[in-house]
Scaffold this active site. Sequence first.
Site, PDB file in Angstrom:
ATOM      1  N   GLU A 221       0.821  -1.205   0.000  1.00 36.55           N
ATOM      2  CA  GLU A 221       0.000   0.000   0.000  1.00 36.55           C
ATOM      3  C   GLU A 221       0.858   1.259   0.000  1.00 36.55           C
ATOM      4  OE1 GLU A 221      -3.849   2.042   0.359  1.00 36.55           O
ATOM      5  OE2 GLU A 221      -3.156   0.131  -0.425  1.00 36.55           O
TER       6      GLU A 221
ATOM      7  N   THR B 265     -11.682   7.118 -13.823  1.00 40.16           N
ATOM      8  CA  THR B 265     -10.687   6.647 -12.860  1.00 40.16           C
ATOM      9  C   THR B 265     -11.066   5.312 -12.238  1.00 40.16           C
ATOM     10  OG1 THR B 265      -9.227   7.423 -11.082  1.00 40.16           O
ATOM     11  CG2 THR B 265     -11.604   7.766 -10.789  1.00 40.16           C
TER      12      THR B 265
END
Length: 513
Positions: free
Chosen positions: A376, A502
């Site tokens: 992440e 997106t």
Amino acid sequence: MARIKSVVLGALLPLTFALPHNTPEDLNMKRRYDGLNSAAERTQAVIDAFRVSWDGYYKYAFPNDELKPVTNSFSNSRNAWGASAVDALSTAIIMEQKDIVNTILDYIPTINYANTTTEVSLFETTIRYLGGMISGYDFLTGPLAKLADNKENVDALLKQSQNLANVLSYAFETPTGIPFNGLTLASRGVDGGPNGLATTGTLVLEWTRLADLSGNKTYADIVQKAESYLLHPQPPESEPWPGLVGMDIDVNTGKFLDARGGWVGGADSFYEYLIKMWVYDPNRFAEYKDRWIAAADSTIQHLTSHPKPRPELTFLAMYNGRSLSLVSQHLACFDGGNFILGGQVLGNQSYIDYGLKLVDGCHETYTQTATGIGPEIFGWDETKVPGGQENFFNKSGFYITNSGYQLRPEVVESFYYAYRVTGDSKYQDWAWEAFQDINATTRVGSGYSSIDNVNVVGGGRKTDFQESFWFAEVLKYSYLIHAPEAEWQVDKGGKNKWVFNTEAHPFKVSGGT
């Protein structure tokens, strides 16, 4: 992206025949795909993963938002309107999974977008729900109309898009027209705080497309007015380098409250949409293109960073004013694909080449971990290496500060753009390897789950959450990179007939209605 964001395997190895559990054998699921090298085999494998994910969601969670695959239950993090169903629609269409397409089409007209007990994110609702319905409408009134059994359900996609936009539109009733992001629909309440760069700047494609399809110009006017404050940022110090701006905006004054940012969560898709709006309509959005060029040039000049142990790698730093932080995120790994798209449509090879370097760097964040999946958050500041990661840093060129993986798409997304523009099959192989590793590590129970540690074999704890963008993005890009030519594929020559929002929902470009 800006989240604070199917081989003909059939009879060979159909994932739908067996739903494995979290046992040691599952950690070697990659073996199931050894030798599957043809495009047809790979695309069918991704379709099979999509169907496993959908079957688990439909059995245990539908019409709620998300499947919790470990406990075979559900969650509602996106307004309890069936986020996974709406997010899955465009992928099911592209994969031509007609039964799933029509199940979703039967459901969408029943959604009451005025009714939810949760706070609504204008941004997340726009990219997932509005984007998903508009994309479905573009496909089902266009090249894949054959998949819809009921034309009234297709018409309902546009009607429901308008219904949703109408419900959300009070967010823009501010002194500047910059919307609030957090909405309480029942009371027409707002969160009252500043809005963010991405959450303000990632509405314009969806709402403009809706305006063009519906004929109601107001949808475009309100989002473009809000965007104007981002294109002309004030005060001047909020733009430390041309095109690169701060993250937080005062809704009442339109002024930026800081000068920090980067191509990271909270900022990312603002930059993404600048060039995509120009792809959508180069006549109306020339200024957006110019702002993307300014941001891209400043990024190359000022944010480019190479880790000391691996100077051949290229990452993008974050900034606060003109001070850099050598940290990035999985979310930021869309950057390579966006530079590649920009270079492709502008006919500028230097942007493509730079984007390919960013793709290489993000690829390394996958190949260096125990699972083959990137973390992440990662950093490469040699003065801040966490204890115990010194050897890993010296070998890989980065260290891990958040080891989770939330079924994110950005690395595979950039592989897709790299392949479409270069034609180099290594990017297909990289995407295939990523798909295999993600499948081997996150497959559990009735679907796929986020994990908490990409750098231990097996991925650590399954956090029991199957994101809706797993359907919309990861599986779509994993499929498209191996799929046959089609008008919605990114065009090597830059003559794109579609542009992806997106959330990876493709829209026809302006004039293609």
